[in-house]
Design a protein around this motif. Structure first.
Motif, PDB file in Angstrom:
ATOM      1  N   GLU A  35     -43.245 -11.461 -20.666  1.00  0.00           N
ATOM      2  CA  GLU A  35     -43.819 -10.859 -21.961  1.00  0.00           C
ATOM      3  C   GLU A  35     -44.015  -9.454 -21.650  1.00  0.00           C
ATOM      4  OE1 GLU A  35     -46.814 -13.055 -23.495  1.00  0.00           O
ATOM      5  OE2 GLU A  35     -45.371 -14.411 -24.735  1.00  0.00           O
ATOM      6  N   ALA A  36     -44.633  -9.183 -20.427  1.00  0.00           N
ATOM      7  CA  ALA A  36     -44.828  -7.921 -20.173  1.00  0.00           C
ATOM      8  C   ALA A  36     -43.657  -7.164 -19.575  1.00  0.00           C
ATOM      9  CB  ALA A  36     -45.951  -7.870 -18.861  1.00  0.00           C
ATOM     10  N   GLY A  37     -42.593  -7.700 -18.948  1.00  0.00           N
ATOM     11  CA  GLY A  37     -41.262  -7.300 -18.772  1.00  0.00           C
ATOM     12  C   GLY A  37     -40.522  -6.736 -19.995  1.00  0.00           C
ATOM     13  N   MET A  38     -40.648  -7.623 -20.714  1.00  0.00           N
ATOM     14  CA  MET A  38     -39.953  -7.444 -22.013  1.00  0.00           C
ATOM     15  C   MET A  38     -40.563  -6.165 -22.852  1.00  0.00           C
ATOM     16  SD  MET A  38     -39.862 -11.495 -23.636  1.00  0.00           S
ATOM     17  CE  MET A  38     -39.562 -10.888 -25.267  1.00  0.00           C
ATOM     18  N   THR A  39     -41.845  -6.204 -22.753  1.00  0.00           N
ATOM     19  CA  THR A  39     -42.585  -5.177 -23.380  1.00  0.00           C
ATOM     20  C   THR A  39     -41.985  -3.622 -22.669  1.00  0.00           C
ATOM     21  OG1 THR A  39     -44.453  -6.345 -24.118  1.00  0.00           O
ATOM     22  CG2 THR A  39     -44.664  -4.020 -24.198  1.00  0.00           C
ATOM     23  N   ALA A  40     -42.116  -3.850 -21.463  1.00  0.00           N
ATOM     24  CA  ALA A  40     -41.668  -2.657 -20.773  1.00  0.00           C
ATOM     25  C   ALA A  40     -40.122  -2.391 -20.415  1.00  0.00           C
ATOM     26  CB  ALA A  40     -42.225  -2.791 -18.910  1.00  0.00           C
ATOM     27  N   GLY A  41     -39.467  -3.021 -21.328  1.00  0.00           N
ATOM     28  CA  GLY A  41     -38.118  -2.870 -21.260  1.00  0.00           C
ATOM     29  C   GLY A  41     -37.079  -3.338 -20.238  1.00  0.00           C
ATOM     30  N   ARG A  42     -37.690  -3.837 -19.091  1.00  0.00           N
ATOM     31  CA  ARG A  42     -36.918  -4.437 -17.883  1.00  0.00           C
ATOM     32  C   ARG A  42     -36.073  -5.298 -18.390  1.00  0.00           C
ATOM     33  NH1 ARG A  42     -41.868  -5.884 -14.235  1.00  0.00           N
ATOM     34  NH2 ARG A  42     -43.136  -5.552 -16.254  1.00  0.00           N
ATOM     35  N   PHE A  43     -36.245  -6.230 -19.023  1.00  0.00           N
ATOM     36  CA  PHE A  43     -35.171  -7.104 -19.632  1.00  0.00           C
ATOM     37  C   PHE A  43     -35.516  -7.751 -20.846  1.00  0.00           C
ATOM     38  CE2 PHE A  43     -38.147 -10.487 -18.917  1.00  0.00           C
ATOM     39  CZ  PHE A  43     -38.781 -10.129 -17.718  1.00  0.00           C
TER      40      PHE A  43
END
Length: 71
Positions: A35-43
């Motif tokens: 979820e943190a990666g999604m929020t940061a736009g990484r994937f």
């Protein structure tokens, strides 16, 4: 890690790795990271639980394939 510790890597192959990531074990931490990666736009994923399930299955399949190779 799989190469030098061949015997140890057979443990997750034969112990149903999916159970390790279930419930109150690693799943909440992994879900938080996705979820943190999604929020940061990484994937981008549609559902973090499905993404973790696919990742878990892929890891188990790769380990199983590797453990079945001749030494």
């Amino acid at each position: 890690m799989a190469e030098p510790y061949r015997e140890i890597m057979q443990i997750p192959c034969h112990s149903q790795l999916g159970r390790i990531c279930a419930g109150d074990r690693l799943a909440p931490l992994a879900t938080r990271d996705v979820e943190a990666g999604m929020t940061a736009g990484r994937f981008t994923v549609v559902d973090p639980v499905i993404a973790l399930t696919v990742l878990n299955g892929s890891l188990l399949a790769i380990l199983e394939l590797w453990c079945n190779q001749p030494a």
